[in-house]
Design a protein around this motif. Sequence first.
Motif, PDB file in Angstrom:
ATOM      1  N   ARG A  32       0.840  -1.189   0.000  1.00  0.00           N
ATOM      2  CA  ARG A  32       0.000   0.000   0.000  1.00  0.00           C
ATOM      3  C   ARG A  32       0.876   1.240   0.000  1.00  0.00           C
ATOM      4  NH1 ARG A  32      -3.685  -0.694   5.091  1.00  0.00           N
ATOM      5  NH2 ARG A  32      -1.683  -1.242   5.944  1.00  0.00           N
ATOM      6  N   PRO A  33       0.420   2.284  -0.689  1.00  0.00           N
ATOM      7  CA  PRO A  33       1.191   3.529  -0.644  1.00  0.00           C
ATOM      8  C   PRO A  33       1.107   4.135   0.754  1.00  0.00           C
ATOM      9  CG  PRO A  33      -0.897   3.865  -1.781  1.00  0.00           C
ATOM     10  CD  PRO A  33      -0.779   2.389  -1.504  1.00  0.00           C
ATOM     11  N   PRO A  34       2.016   5.060   1.066  1.00  0.00           N
ATOM     12  CA  PRO A  34       1.932   5.707   2.377  1.00  0.00           C
ATOM     13  C   PRO A  34       0.542   6.310   2.579  1.00  0.00           C
ATOM     14  CG  PRO A  34       3.962   6.319   1.268  1.00  0.00           C
ATOM     15  CD  PRO A  34       3.135   5.550   0.276  1.00  0.00           C
ATOM     16  N   ALA A  35       0.011   6.136   3.766  1.00  0.00           N
ATOM     17  CA  ALA A  35      -1.329   6.642   4.076  1.00  0.00           C
ATOM     18  C   ALA A  35      -1.223   7.796   5.058  1.00  0.00           C
ATOM     19  CB  ALA A  35      -2.186   5.532   4.668  1.00  0.00           C
ATOM     20  N   GLU A  36      -1.730   8.950   4.640  1.00  0.00           N
ATOM     21  CA  GLU A  36      -1.771  10.103   5.536  1.00  0.00           C
ATOM     22  C   GLU A  36      -2.935   9.889   6.503  1.00  0.00           C
ATOM     23  OE1 GLU A  36      -2.622  14.738   4.942  1.00  0.00           O
ATOM     24  OE2 GLU A  36      -0.885  13.996   3.803  1.00  0.00           O
ATOM     25  N   LEU A  37      -2.636   9.679   7.766  1.00  0.00           N
ATOM     26  CA  LEU A  37      -3.658   9.384   8.764  1.00  0.00           C
ATOM     27  C   LEU A  37      -4.272  10.646   9.357  1.00  0.00           C
ATOM     28  CD1 LEU A  37      -1.819   6.494  10.647  1.00  0.00           C
ATOM     29  CD2 LEU A  37      -3.489   6.304   8.798  1.00  0.00           C
ATOM     30  N   ALA A  38      -3.485  11.704   9.469  1.00  0.00           N
ATOM     31  CA  ALA A  38      -3.984  12.947  10.052  1.00  0.00           C
ATOM     32  C   ALA A  38      -3.108  14.104   9.597  1.00  0.00           C
ATOM     33  CB  ALA A  38      -3.982  12.859  11.574  1.00  0.00           C
ATOM     34  N   ARG A  39      -3.733  15.284   9.465  1.00  0.00           N
ATOM     35  CA  ARG A  39      -3.013  16.524   9.153  1.00  0.00           C
ATOM     36  C   ARG A  39      -3.733  17.641   9.900  1.00  0.00           C
ATOM     37  NH1 ARG A  39       0.104  19.060   4.416  1.00  0.00           N
ATOM     38  NH2 ARG A  39       0.388  16.945   3.645  1.00  0.00           N
ATOM     39  N   HIS A  40      -2.995  18.335  10.771  1.00  0.00           N
ATOM     40  CA  HIS A  40      -3.603  19.378  11.598  1.00  0.00           C
ATOM     41  C   HIS A  40      -2.788  20.658  11.527  1.00  0.00           C
ATOM     42  CE1 HIS A  40      -6.495  16.648  13.410  1.00  0.00           C
ATOM     43  NE2 HIS A  40      -5.522  15.772  13.476  1.00  0.00           N
ATOM     44  N   ALA A  41      -3.486  21.772  11.293  1.00  0.00           N
ATOM     45  CA  ALA A  41      -2.846  23.086  11.296  1.00  0.00           C
ATOM     46  C   ALA A  41      -2.411  23.425  12.713  1.00  0.00           C
ATOM     47  CB  ALA A  41      -3.811  24.129  10.762  1.00  0.00           C
ATOM     48  N   LEU A  53       0.632  12.914  10.361  1.00  0.00           N
ATOM     49  CA  LEU A  53       0.908  11.539  10.784  1.00  0.00           C
ATOM     50  C   LEU A  53       0.688  10.629   9.582  1.00  0.00           C
ATOM     51  CD1 LEU A  53       1.623   9.646  13.134  1.00  0.00           C
ATOM     52  CD2 LEU A  53      -0.831   9.439  13.571  1.00  0.00           C
ATOM     53  N   VAL A  54       1.702   9.828   9.252  1.00  0.00           N
ATOM     54  CA  VAL A  54       1.678   8.965   8.067  1.00  0.00           C
ATOM     55  C   VAL A  54       1.979   7.524   8.486  1.00  0.00           C
ATOM     56  CG1 VAL A  54       2.805   8.494   5.841  1.00  0.00           C
ATOM     57  CG2 VAL A  54       2.442  10.848   6.582  1.00  0.00           C
ATOM     58  N   GLU A  55       1.279   6.572   7.863  1.00  0.00           N
ATOM     59  CA  GLU A  55       1.569   5.147   8.058  1.00  0.00           C
ATOM     60  C   GLU A  55       2.275   4.626   6.815  1.00  0.00           C
ATOM     61  OE1 GLU A  55      -0.733   1.072   9.321  1.00  0.00           O
ATOM     62  OE2 GLU A  55      -1.764   2.443   7.982  1.00  0.00           O
ATOM     63  N   LEU A  56       3.432   4.004   7.013  1.00  0.00           N
ATOM     64  CA  LEU A  56       4.182   3.382   5.915  1.00  0.00           C
ATOM     65  C   LEU A  56       4.024   1.872   6.005  1.00  0.00           C
ATOM     66  CD1 LEU A  56       7.545   5.342   6.200  1.00  0.00           C
ATOM     67  CD2 LEU A  56       5.614   5.845   4.699  1.00  0.00           C
ATOM     68  N   ASN A  57       3.693   1.236   4.892  1.00  0.00           N
ATOM     69  CA  ASN A  57       3.617  -0.227   4.808  1.00  0.00           C
ATOM     70  C   ASN A  57       4.547  -0.651   3.686  1.00  0.00           C
ATOM     71  OD1 ASN A  57       1.372  -1.257   6.668  1.00  0.00           O
ATOM     72  ND2 ASN A  57       0.489   0.561   5.729  1.00  0.00           N
ATOM     73  N   ILE A  58       5.674  -1.233   4.058  1.00  0.00           N
ATOM     74  CA  ILE A  58       6.722  -1.578   3.095  1.00  0.00           C
ATOM     75  C   ILE A  58       6.759  -3.087   2.938  1.00  0.00           C
ATOM     76  CG2 ILE A  58       9.169  -1.324   2.547  1.00  0.00           C
ATOM     77  CD1 ILE A  58       9.115   0.980   4.716  1.00  0.00           C
ATOM     78  N   GLY A 120       8.685 -10.867   5.720  1.00  0.00           N
ATOM     79  CA  GLY A 120       7.524 -10.078   6.103  1.00  0.00           C
ATOM     80  C   GLY A 120       7.801  -8.610   5.895  1.00  0.00           C
ATOM     81  N   GLY A 121       6.746  -7.844   5.804  1.00  0.00           N
ATOM     82  CA  GLY A 121       6.896  -6.426   5.560  1.00  0.00           C
ATOM     83  C   GLY A 121       7.216  -5.649   6.831  1.00  0.00           C
ATOM     84  N   THR A 122       7.272  -4.344   6.665  1.00  0.00           N
ATOM     85  CA  THR A 122       7.557  -3.436   7.767  1.00  0.00           C
ATOM     86  C   THR A 122       6.487  -2.357   7.785  1.00  0.00           C
ATOM     87  OG1 THR A 122       9.922  -3.847   7.651  1.00  0.00           O
ATOM     88  CG2 THR A 122       9.254  -1.784   8.667  1.00  0.00           C
ATOM     89  N   ARG A 123       6.048  -2.009   8.990  1.00  0.00           N
ATOM     90  CA  ARG A 123       5.062  -0.938   9.152  1.00  0.00           C
ATOM     91  C   ARG A 123       5.640   0.076  10.118  1.00  0.00           C
ATOM     92  NH1 ARG A 123       0.327   0.408  12.262  1.00  0.00           N
ATOM     93  NH2 ARG A 123       0.725  -1.326  13.652  1.00  0.00           N
ATOM     94  N   ALA A 124       5.593   1.339   9.714  1.00  0.00           N
ATOM     95  CA  ALA A 124       6.111   2.411  10.560  1.00  0.00           C
ATOM     96  C   ALA A 124       5.111   3.560  10.599  1.00  0.00           C
ATOM     97  CB  ALA A 124       7.453   2.905  10.028  1.00  0.00           C
ATOM     98  N   LEU A 125       5.078   4.243  11.727  1.00  0.00           N
ATOM     99  CA  LEU A 125       4.282   5.452  11.879  1.00  0.00           C
ATOM    100  C   LEU A 125       5.247   6.628  11.904  1.00  0.00           C
ATOM    101  CD1 LEU A 125       1.813   4.176  14.590  1.00  0.00           C
ATOM    102  CD2 LEU A 125       1.389   4.459  12.147  1.00  0.00           C
ATOM    103  N   VAL A 126       4.936   7.655  11.110  1.00  0.00           N
ATOM    104  CA  VAL A 126       5.846   8.769  10.922  1.00  0.00           C
ATOM    105  C   VAL A 126       5.128  10.078  11.249  1.00  0.00           C
ATOM    106  CG1 VAL A 126       7.256   9.997   9.227  1.00  0.00           C
ATOM    107  CG2 VAL A 126       7.102   7.505   9.144  1.00  0.00           C
ATOM    108  N   PHE A 127       5.750  10.894  12.092  1.00  0.00           N
ATOM    109  CA  PHE A 127       5.240  12.217  12.447  1.00  0.00           C
ATOM    110  C   PHE A 127       6.116  13.241  11.742  1.00  0.00           C
ATOM    111  CE2 PHE A 127       5.639  15.989  15.122  1.00  0.00           C
ATOM    112  CZ  PHE A 127       4.315  16.373  15.228  1.00  0.00           C
ATOM    113  N   MET A 128       5.473  14.175  11.030  1.00  0.00           N
ATOM    114  CA  MET A 128       6.209  15.192  10.283  1.00  0.00           C
ATOM    115  C   MET A 128       5.668  16.575  10.632  1.00  0.00           C
ATOM    116  SD  MET A 128       5.968  13.261   6.611  1.00  0.00           S
ATOM    117  CE  MET A 128       7.422  13.835   5.804  1.00  0.00           C
ATOM    118  N   LEU A 129       6.546  17.553  10.607  1.00  0.00           N
ATOM    119  CA  LEU A 129       6.167  18.948  10.759  1.00  0.00           C
ATOM    120  C   LEU A 129       6.503  19.613   9.433  1.00  0.00           C
ATOM    121  CD1 LEU A 129       5.172  21.069  12.813  1.00  0.00           C
ATOM    122  CD2 LEU A 129       7.574  21.524  13.326  1.00  0.00           C
ATOM    123  N   VAL A 130       5.471  20.105   8.715  1.00  0.00           N
ATOM    124  CA  VAL A 130       5.691  20.620   7.362  1.00  0.00           C
ATOM    125  C   VAL A 130       5.007  21.974   7.179  1.00  0.00           C
ATOM    126  CG1 VAL A 130       5.863  18.295   6.390  1.00  0.00           C
ATOM    127  CG2 VAL A 130       3.662  19.449   6.391  1.00  0.00           C
TER     128      VAL A 130
END
Length: 140
Positions: A32-41, A53-58, A120-130
Amino acid sequence: MQDRRTFLGIAAASLLPSLLPTAIEAQTPAPRPPAELARHALSGPFEGFEAVLVELNIPPGGGGSGPGHRHPGPVLGYVAEGQLRFAINHEAERVVPVGGTFFEPSGAVHSTHGSARTDGGTRALVFMLVPKGSPLTAPA
């Protein structure tokens, strides 16, 4: 009675090949492509920025290295499942285990990424400030 059993056996055998791909696909989920779970101003001193907040499924062995990409702000990640191959600014690759974290400062080149596992794959949760409305990645 024997003809009915023979017919049912042949009918079931003829359906088997069409069912196998479905069973195999069900066991091997598509990447699955990276999924943007949340975006807050944000406000205050971070006015004009967003927390994302992004979920990566590799998939197993997925990812890569090469010229890489950049993110427009700092990145903090947590490996929820599997093991993550990770490097920034063409430094030596390291493997981040499940429960481990990784960090990318603003403007760093994310030069290596991917699953370190082949089983098996890898799943990561990523927090970004953009910056508000910006894309999450850009070419290196």
